[in-house]
Write an enzyme that holds these catalytic residues in place. Sequence first.
Site, PDB file in Angstrom:
ATOM      1  N   GLU A  98       2.950 -29.849  -3.013  1.00 14.05           N
ATOM      2  CA  GLU A  98       1.632 -30.486  -3.082  1.00 14.05           C
ATOM      3  C   GLU A  98       0.874 -30.006  -4.312  1.00 14.05           C
ATOM      4  O   GLU A  98       0.769 -28.796  -4.543  1.00 14.05           O
ATOM      5  CB  GLU A  98       0.818 -30.140  -1.828  1.00 14.05           C
ATOM      6  CG  GLU A  98       1.405 -30.727  -0.558  1.00 14.05           C
ATOM      7  CD  GLU A  98       0.547 -30.432   0.678  1.00 14.05           C
ATOM      8  OE1 GLU A  98      -0.574 -29.909   0.537  1.00 14.05           O
ATOM      9  OE2 GLU A  98       1.027 -30.732   1.791  1.00 14.05           O
ATOM     10  N   GLU A 142      -0.875 -39.658  -0.490  1.00 15.50           N
ATOM     11  CA  GLU A 142      -1.380 -39.657   0.895  1.00 15.50           C
ATOM     12  C   GLU A 142      -2.853 -40.031   0.940  1.00 15.50           C
ATOM     13  O   GLU A 142      -3.687 -39.441   0.238  1.00 15.50           O
ATOM     14  CB  GLU A 142      -1.157 -38.265   1.516  1.00 15.50           C
ATOM     15  CG  GLU A 142      -1.655 -38.180   2.947  1.00 15.50           C
ATOM     16  CD  GLU A 142      -1.130 -36.968   3.719  1.00 15.50           C
ATOM     17  OE1 GLU A 142      -0.257 -36.243   3.200  1.00 15.50           O
ATOM     18  OE2 GLU A 142      -1.601 -36.751   4.851  1.00 15.50           O
ATOM     19  N   LYS A 198       9.704 -30.674  -1.813  1.00 10.55           N
ATOM     20  CA  LYS A 198       8.438 -31.367  -2.081  1.00 10.55           C
ATOM     21  C   LYS A 198       7.332 -30.333  -2.216  1.00 10.55           C
ATOM     22  O   LYS A 198       7.302 -29.341  -1.473  1.00 10.55           O
ATOM     23  CB  LYS A 198       8.097 -32.356  -0.955  1.00 10.55           C
ATOM     24  CG  LYS A 198       6.745 -33.045  -1.161  1.00 10.55           C
ATOM     25  CD  LYS A 198       6.577 -34.281  -0.283  1.00 10.55           C
ATOM     26  CE  LYS A 198       6.135 -34.026   1.130  1.00 10.55           C
ATOM     27  NZ  LYS A 198       4.854 -33.286   1.280  1.00 10.55           N
ATOM     28  N   ASP A 232       9.820 -29.665   2.534  1.00  6.11           N
ATOM     29  CA  ASP A 232       8.501 -29.234   2.057  1.00  6.11           C
ATOM     30  C   ASP A 232       8.514 -27.745   1.744  1.00  6.11           C
ATOM     31  O   ASP A 232       8.984 -26.931   2.563  1.00  6.11           O
ATOM     32  CB  ASP A 232       7.444 -29.470   3.153  1.00  6.11           C
ATOM     33  CG  ASP A 232       6.559 -30.663   2.859  1.00  6.11           C
ATOM     34  OD1 ASP A 232       6.476 -31.088   1.686  1.00  6.11           O
ATOM     35  OD2 ASP A 232       5.947 -31.176   3.812  1.00  6.11           O
ATOM     36  N   ASP A 289       6.092 -29.995   6.282  1.00  9.33           N
ATOM     37  CA  ASP A 289       5.401 -28.831   6.853  1.00  9.33           C
ATOM     38  C   ASP A 289       4.454 -29.280   7.966  1.00  9.33           C
ATOM     39  O   ASP A 289       3.809 -28.445   8.612  1.00  9.33           O
ATOM     40  CB  ASP A 289       4.689 -27.997   5.775  1.00  9.33           C
ATOM     41  CG  ASP A 289       3.639 -28.779   5.020  1.00  9.33           C
ATOM     42  OD1 ASP A 289       3.483 -29.986   5.266  1.00  9.33           O
ATOM     43  OD2 ASP A 289       2.965 -28.160   4.155  1.00  9.33           O
ATOM     44  N   SER A 290       4.406 -30.604   8.227  1.00  7.87           N
ATOM     45  CA  SER A 290       3.721 -31.100   9.422  1.00  7.87           C
ATOM     46  C   SER A 290       4.402 -30.564  10.681  1.00  7.87           C
ATOM     47  O   SER A 290       3.848 -30.677  11.783  1.00  7.87           O
ATOM     48  CB  SER A 290       3.701 -32.635   9.441  1.00  7.87           C
ATOM     49  OG  SER A 290       4.988 -33.155   9.172  1.00  7.87           O
TER      50      SER A 290
HETATM   51  O1  KIV Z   1       4.447 -32.734   6.013  1.00 11.96           O
HETATM   52  C1  KIV Z   1       4.495 -33.965   6.078  1.00 11.96           C
HETATM   53  O2  KIV Z   1       4.854 -34.559   7.109  1.00 11.96           O
HETATM   54  C2  KIV Z   1       4.117 -34.724   4.907  1.00 11.96           C
HETATM   55  C3  KIV Z   1       3.992 -36.206   5.046  1.00 11.96           C
HETATM   56  C4  KIV Z   1       2.736 -36.537   5.738  1.00 11.96           C
HETATM   57  C5  KIV Z   1       4.110 -36.896   3.748  1.00 11.96           C
HETATM   58  O3  KIV Z   1       3.910 -34.173   3.878  1.00 11.96           O
END
Ligand code: KIV
Length: 271
Positions: free
Chosen positions: A122, A189, A120, A90, A51-52
């Site tokens: 969080e 992280e 993934k 994500d 989600d980056s």
């Molecule tokens: O969204 C992302 O890029 C991440 C990484 C920093 C692990 O969660």
Amino acid sequence: MSVHSNVKKVTTHTLHEMKNAGKKISMLTAYDFSMARIVDEAGIDVILVGDSASNVMAGHETTLPITLDQMIYHAASVVRAVKRSLVVVDMPFGSYQGNSKEALSSAIKIMKETGGHAVKMEGGQEIIESIGRILTAGIPVMGHLGLTPQSIYKFGTYVVRAKEEEEAQRLIDDAKALEAVGCFAIVLEKIPAQLAAQVAKMVSIPIIGIGAGNGVDGQVLVVHDMLGINNEFNPRFLRKYNNLHEQMMNSFQAYIKDVQSGDFPNESEQY
Ligand code: KIV
């Protein structure tokens, strides 16, 4: 991709074997077809459609604004390019917190519409019910602890997490809970290297670090960061393998010059 392809694909099982054999796992983000094709061809084990994307692709300050449909667009583009890597997607902010039924339907939508291989999420014990429900549908889940950017307004800052004993103990408890519920791996992280190494020894599932030192089972970086596309982002944990900002700037400026001077296109570049 053809089901008859003879490329040996990376699976969640492969990652467990790698941990057991002491082989380090490489993971990078990708958000689009062209980048994912190169990352996959290079031999990266896991591609994270992070989600980056909210930051690096859309220019938002945080990861919170990206939507489920936008994540699905990015992930489907990545999956179309990938032949070997495990693709983890994500789950975006708001698609799983606080409601395990909604979490399951978000995860199913991701799997159905992208062709990705895992999701993934969080968080630790506070999202265990959602993780458990998603796992019942046969969807592999990667956990994410430590600095969890979707909670940035709770933390208030992007500094290193779990430096104090109480938070470190909570992180250890969360990692054990994620392992017990059935997550296949965990991203840690921005936490102290010693704590990350301790967690990696404590659990049987692979621990992938970002800013978490070298005592873990693998590493992940944001692809735009490690390529040096953004020359203003220079955290201590980031190793830059290129300076694409400079190289791209030089290319664009050379192109502008050639267009303005009339040098481009030349005779061999026209029909
Ligand atoms: O969204 C992302 O890029 C991440 C990484 C920093 C692990 O969660």
